[in-house]
Write an enzyme that holds these catalytic residues in place. Structure first.
Site, PDB file in Angstrom:
ATOM      1  N   ASN A  40       1.738  -6.347  -2.485  1.00 32.26           N
ATOM      2  CA  ASN A  40       0.460  -5.843  -2.234  1.00 32.26           C
ATOM      3  C   ASN A  40      -0.178  -5.568  -3.701  1.00 32.26           C
ATOM      4  OD1 ASN A  40      -2.045  -4.978  -1.770  1.00 32.26           O
ATOM      5  ND2 ASN A  40      -1.256  -3.339   0.183  1.00 32.26           N
ATOM      6  N   LYS A  60       1.700  -2.541  -4.617  1.00 32.86           N
ATOM      7  CA  LYS A  60       2.865  -2.073  -3.697  1.00 32.86           C
ATOM      8  C   LYS A  60       3.943  -2.944  -3.558  1.00 32.86           C
ATOM      9  CE  LYS A  60      -0.460   1.364  -1.240  1.00 32.86           C
ATOM     10  NZ  LYS A  60      -0.860   1.230  -0.063  1.00 32.86           N
ATOM     11  N   ARG A  75       0.091  -9.820   0.768  1.00 30.82           N
ATOM     12  CA  ARG A  75      -1.155  -9.187   1.522  1.00 30.82           C
ATOM     13  C   ARG A  75      -2.117 -10.115   0.502  1.00 30.82           C
ATOM     14  NH1 ARG A  75      -4.425  -4.187   0.203  1.00 30.82           N
ATOM     15  NH2 ARG A  75      -6.022  -4.444   1.931  1.00 30.82           N
ATOM     16  N   HIS A  87      -8.553  -4.681   7.384  1.00 27.08           N
ATOM     17  CA  HIS A  87      -7.375  -3.925   8.252  1.00 27.08           C
ATOM     18  C   HIS A  87      -6.694  -4.929   9.128  1.00 27.08           C
ATOM     19  CE1 HIS A  87      -9.281   0.013   6.681  1.00 27.08           C
ATOM     20  NE2 HIS A  87      -8.197  -0.313   5.938  1.00 27.08           N
ATOM     21  N   HIS A 144      -8.492   2.457  12.529  1.00 25.96           N
ATOM     22  CA  HIS A 144      -7.786   2.663  11.330  1.00 25.96           C
ATOM     23  C   HIS A 144      -8.517   3.586  10.204  1.00 25.96           C
ATOM     24  CE1 HIS A 144      -4.906   0.948   8.255  1.00 25.96           C
ATOM     25  NE2 HIS A 144      -5.817   1.729   7.654  1.00 25.96           N
ATOM     26  N   GLY A 165      -8.040   5.651   6.884  1.00 27.84           N
ATOM     27  CA  GLY A 165      -7.473   5.897   5.660  1.00 27.84           C
ATOM     28  C   GLY A 165      -8.641   6.351   4.858  1.00 27.84           C
ATOM     29  N   GLY A 205     -10.015   4.053   2.966  1.00 30.17           N
ATOM     30  CA  GLY A 205     -10.917   3.041   3.710  1.00 30.17           C
ATOM     31  C   GLY A 205     -10.911   3.275   5.177  1.00 30.17           C
ATOM     32  N   ARG A 246     -16.360   5.371   0.052  1.00 32.93           N
ATOM     33  CA  ARG A 246     -17.649   4.521   0.348  1.00 32.93           C
ATOM     34  C   ARG A 246     -18.553   5.189   1.281  1.00 32.93           C
ATOM     35  NH1 ARG A 246     -13.195  -0.021   2.009  1.00 32.93           N
ATOM     36  NH2 ARG A 246     -11.462   1.076   0.645  1.00 32.93           N
ATOM     37  N   ARG A 278      -6.455  16.267   3.779  1.00 34.77           N
ATOM     38  CA  ARG A 278      -5.820  17.456   3.945  1.00 34.77           C
ATOM     39  C   ARG A 278      -6.541  18.749   3.631  1.00 34.77           C
ATOM     40  NH1 ARG A 278      -1.266  13.817   1.624  1.00 34.77           N
ATOM     41  NH2 ARG A 278      -2.917  13.158   0.577  1.00 34.77           N
ATOM     42  N   GLY A 327      -3.741   7.117   7.598  1.00 36.31           N
ATOM     43  CA  GLY A 327      -3.644   8.255   7.014  1.00 36.31           C
ATOM     44  C   GLY A 327      -4.236   9.528   7.970  1.00 36.31           C
ATOM     45  N   ILE A 328      -5.574   9.262   8.118  1.00 36.15           N
ATOM     46  CA  ILE A 328      -6.253  10.477   8.597  1.00 36.15           C
ATOM     47  C   ILE A 328      -5.984  10.281  10.171  1.00 36.15           C
ATOM     48  CG2 ILE A 328      -8.664  11.128   9.314  1.00 36.15           C
ATOM     49  CD1 ILE A 328      -9.241   9.977   6.459  1.00 36.15           C
ATOM     50  N   ASN A 334      -2.587  11.717  11.262  1.00 33.40           N
ATOM     51  CA  ASN A 334      -2.474  12.972  10.786  1.00 33.40           C
ATOM     52  C   ASN A 334      -3.405  14.174  10.873  1.00 33.40           C
ATOM     53  OD1 ASN A 334       0.150  12.461   9.729  1.00 33.40           O
ATOM     54  ND2 ASN A 334      -0.994  11.211   8.047  1.00 33.40           N
ATOM     55  N   GLU A 340       1.793  -1.977   7.921  1.00 34.12           N
ATOM     56  CA  GLU A 340       1.295  -3.287   7.556  1.00 34.12           C
ATOM     57  C   GLU A 340       2.373  -4.167   6.820  1.00 34.12           C
ATOM     58  OE1 GLU A 340      -1.903  -1.147   5.901  1.00 34.12           O
ATOM     59  OE2 GLU A 340      -3.166  -2.590   6.142  1.00 34.12           O
TER      60      GLU A 340
HETATM   61  P1  ADP Z   1      -5.254   3.984   2.207  1.00 34.04           P
HETATM   62  O1  ADP Z   1      -6.357   3.306   3.080  1.00 34.04           O
HETATM   63  O2  ADP Z   1      -5.207   4.073   0.842  1.00 34.04           O
HETATM   64  O3  ADP Z   1      -3.956   2.992   2.909  1.00 34.04           O
HETATM   65  P2  ADP Z   1      -4.136   6.085   4.007  1.00 34.04           P
HETATM   66  O4  ADP Z   1      -3.927   5.368   5.414  1.00 34.04           O
HETATM   67  O5  ADP Z   1      -2.965   6.453   3.239  1.00 34.04           O
HETATM   68  O6  ADP Z   1      -5.228   5.264   2.973  1.00 34.04           O
HETATM   69  O7  ADP Z   1      -4.869   7.494   4.281  1.00 34.04           O
HETATM   70  C1  ADP Z   1      -5.313   8.467   3.197  1.00 34.04           C
HETATM   71  C2  ADP Z   1      -5.904   9.388   3.697  1.00 34.04           C
HETATM   72  O8  ADP Z   1      -5.079  10.008   4.905  1.00 34.04           O
HETATM   73  C3  ADP Z   1      -6.350  10.413   2.789  1.00 34.04           C
HETATM   74  O9  ADP Z   1      -7.778  10.804   3.094  1.00 34.04           O
HETATM   75  C4  ADP Z   1      -5.543  11.459   3.286  1.00 34.04           C
HETATM   76  O10 ADP Z   1      -6.147  12.690   2.830  1.00 34.04           O
HETATM   77  C5  ADP Z   1      -5.307  11.544   4.630  1.00 34.04           C
HETATM   78  N1  ADP Z   1      -4.057  12.261   5.154  1.00 34.04           N
HETATM   79  C6  ADP Z   1      -2.727  11.980   4.622  1.00 34.04           C
HETATM   80  N2  ADP Z   1      -1.756  13.229   5.164  1.00 34.04           N
HETATM   81  C7  ADP Z   1      -2.912  13.693   5.868  1.00 34.04           C
HETATM   82  C8  ADP Z   1      -2.738  15.067   6.704  1.00 34.04           C
HETATM   83  N3  ADP Z   1      -1.484  15.569   6.715  1.00 34.04           N
HETATM   84  N4  ADP Z   1      -3.814  15.488   7.306  1.00 34.04           N
HETATM   85  C9  ADP Z   1      -4.885  15.011   7.210  1.00 34.04           C
HETATM   86  N5  ADP Z   1      -4.995  14.227   6.141  1.00 34.04           N
HETATM   87  C10 ADP Z   1      -4.184  13.173   5.969  1.00 34.04           C
END
Ligand code: ADP
Length: 401
Positions: free
Chosen positions: A10, A17, A90, A181, A209, A211, A213, A242, A286, A332-333, A336, A386
């Protein structure tokens, strides 16, 4: 069993990556990230057998140098080299040309090049990645596969992908909604279909999705019918840096009245807006989650994020027509952030969507599961993968499955 390994590449604008996937066991054996290209110092970190390692480069590196390092040093050192049977790449933008993943041929390389106008920071770099792999691993000719972020959204109907511009901008210049995505959406709906016991071709869901983005997609009968990202990944939800949806006239105001240069405006909209711009502190959720109740600036910015997200979920619900099998959170968001999920879902009561706070609190850090109450439409958290999806496509295509 080591004999069927797929290398997944990627190439980002200034990062790369990679992962090595044992396709029969669906296991990631080695993965890593090289970043800060074109800076004075760059580094590559990788994880093999749960051991993390790092190498710092004290000179400028680029994608070619890193690919050579991965293949000729990492793979050989860890005795994986001889077991690589194919490479999956990718690719950010496939234009209207690609509705599926494909084996890379000269024609495909040309089409990826042609789609570069829509992804100038990514497609040209990804082409360099493909060409370098052809040089380093010539015996894998015909075993390199391109997996496009845009392909999944090629089922979106014209009424959802056309912008209300003079029609020649679509007909002549192909300016339209393409989305992104797609690989992540394909992965999570496959998992959702199994969990919900609904066949993929009848599955109706709204998938978020979220993250760095973020995007959201309406999926009807297993197909994308609308998505929030547009010609490029700048449109739609509020993101890390963005802006997502804005009135296009803002750009003319910045240009004509504020005398900002067009490149500066682009930088503002892509790198300085979103949560970073609104909080003036961070785009890291976070931090945002920890400070939502402590810092009014953070709360206000997060409320904009939640407002936009819930508005999109509600508007996509009408596209489902008969039933919604699930709302899905990933990225990520989405995977989590208990806070973002709770606050967003709380706005959707009118759609019969209710969050179970205890479950919501439990499903995070890589867990998959439901976070809804018993009387609600199902809400699923599904960690995306992915890389595995790319490896699976690559394997299926080279083995004609
Ligand atoms: P990308 O689009 O770069 O693939 P990711 O899917 O890895 O991004 O998501 C990154 C986002 O996820 C960041 O804003 C990060 O703060 C958030 N994130 C990661 N772990 C947590 C967590 N434990 N709690 C809240 N937000 C999180």
């Amino acid at each position: 069993m080591l004999n069927k390994l797929i290398l997944v590449i990627n190439c980002g604008s200034s990062s790369l990556k990679f992962s090595i996937i044992n396709i029969l066991e669906k296991k990631i054996l080695l993965f890593g990230l090289a970043e800060n290209f074109n800076k004075k110092y760059s580094c590559i970190t990788w994880n093999f057998n749960n051991i993390k390692k790092k190498k710092i480069f004290y000179s400028k590196i680029d994608h070619k140098i890193i690919l050579n390092f991965i293949i000729n040093v990492l793979l050989k050192e860890n005795l994986l080299y001889n077991n690589i049977i194919a490479v999956g790449h990718r690719i950010v933008h496939g234009g209207e040309k690609f509705i599926n993943s494909v084996v890379i041929t000269k024609k495909v390389l040309k089409a990826i090049k042609n789609a570069s106008i829509f992804a100038p920071l990514h497609n040209p770099i990804q082409l360099i990645g493909i060409q370098e792999i052809i040089k380093i691993l010539p015996h894998l000719e015909g075993k390199q596969v391109a997996v496009f972020d845009t392909a999944f959204h090629q089922t979106i109907p014209e009424k959802a992908y056309l912008y209300a511009l003079p029609i020649k901008f679509y007909k002549k210049y192909k300016i339209r909604r393409y989305g992104a995505h797609g690989t992540s959406y394909r992965y999570v709906i496959k998992i959702a279909s199994k969990i919900l016991n609904v066949s993929l071709n009848t599955l109706n869901c709204i998938s978020c999705h979220l993250g760095n983005g973020s995007s959201i997609t309406a999926i009807k009968n297993g197909k994308s019918v609308d998505t929030s990202m547009g010609l490029t990944p700048l449109e739609g939800l509020v993101m890390g840096t963005r802006c997502g949806d804005i009135d296009p006239a803002i750009i003319f105001y910045m240009f004509n009245i504020l005398n900002l240069k067009i490149n500066e405006i682009y930088k503002i909209l892509t790198e300085k807006s979103g949560m970073l711009g609104l909080t003036n502190i961070t785009s890291d959720f976070r931090y945002i989650e920890n400070n939502y109740f402590k810092d009014l600036k953070i709360k206000k910015a997060t409320d904009v994020f939640i407002h936009r997200l819930s508005k999109y979920i509600a508007s996509y619900s009408i596209l489902m027509e008969k039933k919604i099998d699930a709302i899905i959170f990933t990225g990520g968001i989405g995977e989590n952030s208990v806070l973002i999920r709770e606050k967003t879902i709380e706005k959707l009561k009118i759609l019969n969507i209710f969050v179970d706070k205890k479950l919501n609190n439990e499903i995070k850090f890589g867990k998959t599961g439901f976070i809804n109450t018993i009387n609600s439409i199902p809400i699923l958290v599904i960690p995306t993968n992915e890389e595995l999806m790319i490896a699976q496509d690559t394997f299926n295509i080279i083995t004609n499955k």
